[in-house]
Design an enzyme around this catalytic site. Structure first.
Site, mmCIF file in Angstrom:
data_model
loop_
_atom_site.group_PDB
_atom_site.id
_atom_site.type_symbol
_atom_site.label_atom_id
_atom_site.label_comp_id
_atom_site.label_asym_id
_atom_site.label_seq_id
_atom_site.Cartn_x
_atom_site.Cartn_y
_atom_site.Cartn_z
ATOM 1 N N SER A 29 -1.378 64.502 91.861
ATOM 2 C CA SER A 29 -2.227 64.961 91.142
ATOM 3 C C SER A 29 -3.549 64.842 91.053
ATOM 4 O O SER A 29 -4.087 64.471 92.118
ATOM 5 C CB SER A 29 -1.672 64.570 89.572
ATOM 6 O OG SER A 29 -2.282 65.310 88.414
ATOM 7 N N ASN A 30 -4.514 64.946 89.976
ATOM 8 C CA ASN A 30 -5.981 64.867 90.264
ATOM 9 C C ASN A 30 -6.387 64.462 88.964
ATOM 10 O O ASN A 30 -5.572 63.816 87.977
ATOM 11 C CB ASN A 30 -6.678 66.088 90.537
ATOM 12 C CG ASN A 30 -6.142 67.282 89.409
ATOM 13 O OD1 ASN A 30 -6.481 67.058 88.366
ATOM 14 N ND2 ASN A 30 -5.140 68.268 89.900
#
Ligand code: C5P
Length: 222
Positions: A29-30
């Protein structure tokens, strides 16, 4: 619902960072918190819009009154956005969509075996690009861009390539800008290449500023 200058319009907003599964317990993810998208959803609702919020899991409570669609991956977000696109007068893509996903999701938790592990990644569809190529008359498309270098050149290129009406670009290396923060330092980039540099603003104030621009863009077109 409240009466306001967005009354009669449906605004579709995406928020959060997508999660791309590696195995049953892990994902890529980020650092997106969802704050910008949720601020936009709350502000648009308060100004009278019907709001569809397509969101990945975040720690935030969706603003009351908005229609919430929950997704995790870029592919799920792509499907959800396409399903609701026909209803939208305005689309604001604040989500941080992963450019790549693991090509395969392991069925079982990956074991700690070799000293190195290679994940093969495959490109995700660009949701905003797909919206841009199918843009209907009267639809306003707004994108976001988080950049760490060459902000203006990259942003101008994105407005053009993705057929946007407005791009909100920010240099995420600046303190007070971008992922996870409560504030942002944005530049508004228009299709003619013009740029408006905004000061440091909190995300709800920036959300209202972006909605002001959306109204201005729509009145110039009609
Ligand atoms: O190309 P870049 O990721 O910088 O573009 C950012 C904009 O494009 C954002 O509005 C983001 O939501 C959207 N985007 C998308 N699908 C992708 C990648 C980005 O909709 N796969």
């Amino acid at each position: 619902p409240p009466v306001g200058d967005l009354g009669g319009l449906t605004v579709l907003i995406t928020a959060g960072g997508t999660r791309e599964p590696i195995d049953p317990v892990r994902y890529i993810s980020n650092r997106s918190s969802g704050k910008m998208g949720y601020s936009l959803a709350g502000a648009a609702f308060n100004r009278g819009a019907r709001v569809i919020l397509i969101t990945t899991p975040t720690s935030l409570e969706p603003p009351p009154g908005v229609d919430v669609v929950r997704v995790e991956t870029a592919l799920e977000m792509h499907d959800a956005v396409m399903n609701r696109y026909a209803e939208a007068d305005v689309v604001i893509k604040a989500a941080a969509v992963a450019d790549y996903r693991p090509r395969l999701k392991a069925e079982q938790k990956i074991k700690k075996e070799g000293d190195t592990l290679t994940l093969e990644l495959e490109k995700n569809p660009d949701i905003l690009f797909d919206l841009g190529i199918n843009k209907m008359e009267g639809v306003t498309l707004v994108g976001f861009a988080a950049e760490t270098e060459n902000l203006i050149e990259n942003a101008r290129e994105k407005v053009r390539k993705k057929n946007l009406d407005l791009l909100v670009a920010n240099d995420v290396t600046l303190p007070g800008a971008g992922f996870g923060t409560d504030t942002n330092i944005a530049k508004l980039i228009y299709p003619d290449g013009s740029i408006v540099s905004l000061p440091l603003m909190d995300k709800p104030a920036l959300a209202n500023r972006i909605l002001d621009e959306v109204i201005a863009i729509r009145s110039n077109h009609s």
